[in-house]
Every structure is written in C-alpha cells, then in structure tokens.
Enzyme design. Structure first.
Site, PDB file in Angstrom:
ATOM      1  N   TYR A 192       0.828  -1.207   0.000  1.00 62.76           N
ATOM      2  CA  TYR A 192       0.000   0.000   0.000  1.00 62.76           C
ATOM      3  C   TYR A 192       0.858   1.251   0.000  1.00 62.76           C
ATOM      4  O   TYR A 192       0.644   2.176  -0.787  1.00 62.76           O
ATOM      5  CB  TYR A 192      -0.920  -0.021   1.219  1.00 62.76           C
ATOM      6  CG  TYR A 192      -1.863   1.157   1.317  1.00 62.76           C
ATOM      7  CD1 TYR A 192      -3.037   1.187   0.574  1.00 62.76           C
ATOM      8  CD2 TYR A 192      -1.580   2.228   2.159  1.00 62.76           C
ATOM      9  CE1 TYR A 192      -3.908   2.254   0.665  1.00 62.76           C
ATOM     10  CE2 TYR A 192      -2.448   3.301   2.250  1.00 62.76           C
ATOM     11  CZ  TYR A 192      -3.613   3.316   1.510  1.00 62.76           C
ATOM     12  OH  TYR A 192      -4.473   4.390   1.612  1.00 62.76           O
ATOM     13  N   LYS A 231       1.119   4.164  -2.970  1.00 64.96           N
ATOM     14  CA  LYS A 231       0.785   5.574  -2.775  1.00 64.96           C
ATOM     15  C   LYS A 231       1.981   6.469  -3.097  1.00 64.96           C
ATOM     16  O   LYS A 231       1.809   7.587  -3.617  1.00 64.96           O
ATOM     17  CB  LYS A 231       0.288   5.803  -1.349  1.00 64.96           C
ATOM     18  CG  LYS A 231      -1.043   5.124  -1.057  1.00 64.96           C
ATOM     19  CD  LYS A 231      -2.150   5.610  -1.980  1.00 64.96           C
ATOM     20  CE  LYS A 231      -3.488   5.002  -1.649  1.00 64.96           C
ATOM     21  NZ  LYS A 231      -4.601   5.512  -2.492  1.00 64.96           N
ATOM     22  N   THR A 271     -14.289   5.533   6.652  1.00 63.64           N
ATOM     23  CA  THR A 271     -14.781   4.837   5.469  1.00 63.64           C
ATOM     24  C   THR A 271     -14.988   3.365   5.788  1.00 63.64           C
ATOM     25  O   THR A 271     -14.503   2.864   6.808  1.00 63.64           O
ATOM     26  CB  THR A 271     -13.756   4.935   4.327  1.00 63.64           C
ATOM     27  OG1 THR A 271     -12.557   4.259   4.723  1.00 63.64           O
ATOM     28  CG2 THR A 271     -13.441   6.390   3.986  1.00 63.64           C
TER      29      THR A 271
END
Length: 279
Positions: free
Chosen positions: A166, A170, A201
């Site tokens: 991840y 990014k 979220t």
C-alpha cells in the site's frame, strides 16, 4: 453497464456548474464523499465503482439530494472499464472536464509475508487503475483544459508497519502526479494529489475490526484512538476530502499543479514525543 438518476442542482454556490467529473472509486468511502460534494456544487458526476449495487446506491443518493449523476461499474485495472466510464460521461453529458481517481485497496504484510499476487493486486487497483483512467480521460480533459486529482495518502510520505504494498503504491501515485502535471501543463491541464489521513470509510472500519475484538463498541474505540493521532483529535469524514478535491478542481486553484494537498488533520505535522507531565 450504466445507471442514470437525478435532476440538476439548484443552488447558489454552483462553482462546478456545467462541468462533468468522472470519479473512480466513487461509489463508497472517500470517492463517494467526493462525488456528493462535487454534485452539490453543480457538477454532473459519473460515479464509477466495482459493483452495480453500490454505484446505484450512490447515484440514487446524489439524485435524492438534488444532484445529477450517472454510474458505471467494473474492475478498474482493466482498460475496457475506464474506456466505458469515459464513454458514459460523453454519452450522458457530451464532455469531460475533470477526473478524480479515488479507487484504492489496502492489504497488510511486510516484504516477506506479502505475496506477489497481493502486491500485483494492490498495484493493479491503486496505480494501474489510475494510469488507465488518465489514459482514457485525458484526451477529452485536454479539450476542456480541465483537471486531474489523484487521491494518494499520508502513507506516501510516512508509513505504519505491515503495509509495504500500500505504501509503495501511494508513493508511486505522488510520482505519477508530478509526471502528469509536467506533461499536461502544455495542454492547460492541472494535475494534483490529495493525501488524506485517517478517514471514516468502510475500509477504515474493516481495518479497525481487524485490529480490535470486532464488536461495534471496540471498532468505535479503535477509530477514536486513531483519531487522537491527528492534531485535530479525530478522523476525517469523506465529504471533508471532497471539499479539498472541489477546491483543486475549481478556478480558485488555477495556479496549482503538481502539488500534494495534505488533508490529514495535522497527522504529519505532529511528532510522537510528548511533554513530561507537570508536577
């Protein structure tokens, strides 16, 4: 693959009136918050998501709030998906002014425990999906001298443990933002990224459930604890990230390109050291 609902926004502050925006990852989480904010400010929004169910739900919510939206769905790492999303914008609204790429996934693991398949999955959605969307959308955005806004993360700059894929993805998005900004300046197109901190979220709540006992109370306590890492003392709401994107896509940001806007509640401004307790 499409769904249409909604009526034109009737408001006094329609700064995006007449503009058309494609939001990838727009059916949930940060992307949905962005789509709702842009629609509320007058844009016609093409909501792209992985599945029809969530796309239809978001399109319906925008319509119920007085906005205008259409939906498309499919895996974002496939070229045909982004081609169809751009075509949906052109069919429905006849133009495309802005692209916002918010589709993203997070997987946990270090360089040993992360499989090659997981690495490819994360880069497929988080990086390849952004490139494919830009590849399909930019010829039309160039015609409008519009914008591209890429949703990155504070983890492009600083990282937690066990998120090697991840974090790398990014970081790649920040580099891609710079490259696109330099190339597209010749066409009058501005390209920027937004780096959120923790945002409330479904993905954040899934992570909170993984790192707690999983009860609703434990999830809320974990999110609150993560919020305290931010100088503002809380996590963000998706619409707050939408406001940052709205600014970058607006004429008010006309001299901003190649930039990373941190919408992180002061997370990266803060160091871990604490002052000693007073006697």
């Amino acid at each position: 693959m499409s769904a249409d609902r909604g009526v034109a926004v009737d408001g006094d502050v329609d700064i995006h009136a007449g503009r058309v925006v494609l939001v990838t990852g727009g059916s949930q989480g940060i992307g949905r918050g962005i789509a709702e904010v842009l629609a509320a400010k007058g844009a016609s929004v093409v909501v792209h998501g992985l599945t029809q169910e969530f796309v239809d739900e978001t399109v319906a919510a925008i319509g119920a709030a007085g906005g205008k939206a259409t939906g498309t769905w499919g895996p974002i790492d496939r070229p045909q998906t982004t081609i169809e999303a751009v075509d949906a914008a052109l069919r429905a609204y006849g133009r495309l002014d802005h692209l916002v790429t918010a589709a993203g996934i997070q997987r946990y693991g270090d360089a040993v425990s992360t499989s090659v398949e997981t690495w490819d999955e994360v880069f497929g959605v988080n990086v390849r999906g952004v490139f494919l969307a830009a590849h399909a959308a930019l010829p039309h955005i160039r015609e409008r001298k519009g914008t591209v806004t890429i949703i990155s993360s504070v983890q492009a700059t600083a990282t937690q443990q066990q998120v090697v894929a991840y974090t790398a993805s990014k970081g790649a998005l920040n580099a891609l933002t710079r490259a696109l900004a330099v190339d597209e300046a010749d066409h009058g197109v501005r390209v920027n990224s937004v780096a959120p901190g923790s945002v409330d979220t479904p993905m954040l709540r899934h992570s909170a459930a993984m790192f707690s006992v999983g009860t609703p109370e434990a999830v809320e306590a974990t999110i609150a604890d993560w919020g305290r890492m931010h100088a503002l003392g809380r996590v963000a709401q998706p619409r707050e990230i939408g406001e940052a994107v709205s600014f970058l896509a607006s004429d008010a940001a006309s001299f901003i390109t190649g930039a990373e806007l941190r919408a992180d509640g002061g997370l990266l401004a803060r160091i871990a050291a604490a002052l000693p307790a007073k006697d």
